[in-house]
Write a protein that holds these residues in place. Structure first.
Motif, PDB file in Angstrom:
ATOM      1  N   SER A   1       0.869  -1.235  -0.017  1.00 16.84           N
ATOM      2  CA  SER A   1      -0.157   0.013   0.000  1.00 16.84           C
ATOM      3  C   SER A   1       0.824   1.387  -0.086  1.00 16.84           C
ATOM      4  N   LEU A   2       2.080   1.250   0.682  1.00 19.53           N
ATOM      5  CA  LEU A   2       2.633   2.409   0.744  1.00 19.53           C
ATOM      6  C   LEU A   2       3.376   2.666  -0.581  1.00 19.53           C
ATOM      7  N   ALA A   3       3.831   1.448  -1.298  1.00 19.40           N
ATOM      8  CA  ALA A   3       4.463   1.552  -2.672  1.00 19.40           C
ATOM      9  C   ALA A   3       3.428   2.156  -3.702  1.00 19.40           C
ATOM     10  N   LEU A   4       2.123   1.560  -3.575  1.00 16.05           N
ATOM     11  CA  LEU A   4       1.168   2.196  -4.463  1.00 16.05           C
ATOM     12  C   LEU A   4       0.844   3.575  -4.001  1.00 16.05           C
ATOM     13  N   GLY A   5       1.080   3.967  -2.528  1.00 17.38           N
ATOM     14  CA  GLY A   5       0.840   5.516  -2.442  1.00 17.38           C
ATOM     15  C   GLY A   5       1.898   6.484  -3.111  1.00 17.38           C
ATOM     16  N   ALA A   6       3.126   5.806  -2.996  1.00 10.95           N
ATOM     17  CA  ALA A   6       4.385   6.636  -3.454  1.00 10.95           C
ATOM     18  C   ALA A   6       3.961   6.839  -5.014  1.00 10.95           C
ATOM     19  N   ALA A   7       3.732   5.776  -5.603  1.00 10.51           N
ATOM     20  CA  ALA A   7       3.372   5.622  -7.149  1.00 10.51           C
ATOM     21  C   ALA A   7       2.390   6.934  -7.441  1.00 10.51           C
ATOM     22  N   GLY A   8       1.137   6.820  -6.548  1.00 13.99           N
ATOM     23  CA  GLY A   8       0.143   7.916  -6.659  1.00 13.99           C
ATOM     24  C   GLY A   8       0.806   9.250  -6.358  1.00 13.99           C
ATOM     25  N   VAL A   9       1.861   9.604  -6.158  1.00 15.67           N
ATOM     26  CA  VAL A   9       2.179  10.904  -6.145  1.00 15.67           C
ATOM     27  C   VAL A   9       2.589  11.321  -7.646  1.00 15.67           C
ATOM     28  N   ILE A  10       3.069  10.262  -8.305  1.00 18.50           N
ATOM     29  CA  ILE A  10       3.363  10.781  -9.858  1.00 18.50           C
ATOM     30  C   ILE A  10       2.199  10.351 -10.901  1.00 18.50           C
ATOM     31  N   LEU A  11       1.430   9.378 -10.544  1.00 21.67           N
ATOM     32  CA  LEU A  11       0.469   9.043 -11.795  1.00 21.67           C
ATOM     33  C   LEU A  11      -0.878   9.563 -11.180  1.00 21.67           C
ATOM     34  N   PRO A  12      -1.635  10.507 -12.188  1.00 17.66           N
ATOM     35  CA  PRO A  12      -2.822  11.256 -11.715  1.00 17.66           C
ATOM     36  C   PRO A  12      -4.094  10.413 -11.311  1.00 17.66           C
ATOM     37  N   LEU A  13      -4.292   9.454 -11.770  1.00 15.84           N
ATOM     38  CA  LEU A  13      -5.622   8.526 -11.239  1.00 15.84           C
ATOM     39  C   LEU A  13      -5.253   7.757 -10.175  1.00 15.84           C
ATOM     40  N   LEU A  14      -4.088   7.536  -9.628  1.00 16.39           N
ATOM     41  CA  LEU A  14      -3.883   6.710  -8.473  1.00 16.39           C
ATOM     42  C   LEU A  14      -3.689   7.682  -7.370  1.00 16.39           C
ATOM     43  N   PRO A  15      -4.581   7.585  -6.221  1.00 17.92           N
ATOM     44  CA  PRO A  15      -4.412   8.399  -4.990  1.00 17.92           C
ATOM     45  C   PRO A  15      -3.330   7.887  -4.184  1.00 17.92           C
ATOM     46  N   THR A  16      -2.936   9.033  -3.326  1.00 20.64           N
ATOM     47  CA  THR A  16      -1.691   8.651  -2.350  1.00 20.64           C
ATOM     48  C   THR A  16      -2.272   8.305  -0.886  1.00 20.64           C
ATOM     49  N   VAL A  17      -3.098   9.469  -0.292  1.00 19.48           N
ATOM     50  CA  VAL A  17      -3.678   9.189   0.974  1.00 19.48           C
ATOM     51  C   VAL A  17      -4.415   8.059   1.350  1.00 19.48           C
ATOM     52  N   PRO A  18      -5.421   7.618   0.446  1.00 12.40           N
ATOM     53  CA  PRO A  18      -5.954   6.203   0.856  1.00 12.40           C
ATOM     54  C   PRO A  18      -5.192   5.131   0.884  1.00 12.40           C
ATOM     55  N   PHE A  19      -4.057   5.112  -0.035  1.00 17.67           N
ATOM     56  CA  PHE A  19      -3.200   3.976   0.212  1.00 17.67           C
ATOM     57  C   PHE A  19      -2.368   4.028   1.470  1.00 17.67           C
ATOM     58  N   VAL A  20      -2.051   5.216   1.832  1.00 15.23           N
ATOM     59  CA  VAL A  20      -1.234   5.499   3.210  1.00 15.23           C
ATOM     60  C   VAL A  20      -2.186   5.148   4.277  1.00 15.23           C
ATOM     61  N   ILE A  21      -3.448   5.473   4.345  1.00 17.07           N
ATOM     62  CA  ILE A  21      -4.491   5.116   5.241  1.00 17.07           C
ATOM     63  C   ILE A  21      -4.602   3.501   5.211  1.00 17.07           C
ATOM     64  N   LEU A  22      -4.905   2.882   4.148  1.00 17.19           N
ATOM     65  CA  LEU A  22      -4.771   1.383   4.186  1.00 17.19           C
ATOM     66  C   LEU A  22      -3.353   0.800   4.843  1.00 17.19           C
ATOM     67  N   ALA A  23      -2.341   1.419   4.613  1.00 19.04           N
ATOM     68  CA  ALA A  23      -1.040   0.873   4.982  1.00 19.04           C
ATOM     69  C   ALA A  23      -1.320   1.153   6.468  1.00 19.04           C
ATOM     70  N   ALA A  24      -1.573   2.086   7.063  1.00 19.94           N
ATOM     71  CA  ALA A  24      -1.845   2.277   8.605  1.00 19.94           C
ATOM     72  C   ALA A  24      -2.853   1.276   9.168  1.00 19.94           C
TER      73      ALA A  24
END
Length: 117
Positions: free
Chosen positions: A13-36
């Motif tokens: 989830s953290l990796a997907l969140g990091a990718a979401g910083v760059i990719l427009p359709l992939l969100p960051t914060v929801p993946f970080v919340i999922l990681a938590a």
């Protein structure tokens, strides 16, 4: 065994969140919340690292308390959805052009209706 699966899911989830910083359709914060969420069940140390992070900690806390998203976060998400929909309209052939439009409409509506932090 389940603990290790949650740990792996947390890092994924953290990796997907990091990718979401760059990719427009992939969100960051929801993946970080999922990681938590995953780290809460596998590694209190990594969960605390996320909760104490000055960028993500407040978002996680507000989500856990009220399921809330900040107005700034909502606007950023809706802007990213709009950019993705425009890119889809410009470059995707029919009927695939409908996928980014549907994702933007469904995801954007859900995000906008969440309580505000």
């Amino acid at each position: 065994m389940v603990r290790y699966l949650y740990l792996i899911a947390g890092f994924a989830s953290l990796a997907l969140g990091a990718a979401g910083v760059i990719l427009p359709l992939l969100p960051t914060v929801p993946f970080v919340i999922l990681a938590a969420f995953c780290f809460a069940r596998s590694s209190p140390r990594f969960e605390n690292m996320l909760l104490e992070n000055r960028h993500f900690g407040p978002h996680i806390a507000r989500w856990r308390e009220r399921g809330a998203i900040s107005r700034k976060g909502k606007k950023a998400a809706l802007f990213a959805f709009a950019i993705s929909a425009i890119i889809g309209l410009l470059f995707a052939p029919w009927p695939y052009v409908l996928f980014p439009l549907a994702a933007a409409a469904i995801g954007g509506t859900w995000i906008w209706r969440r309580p505000e932090a």
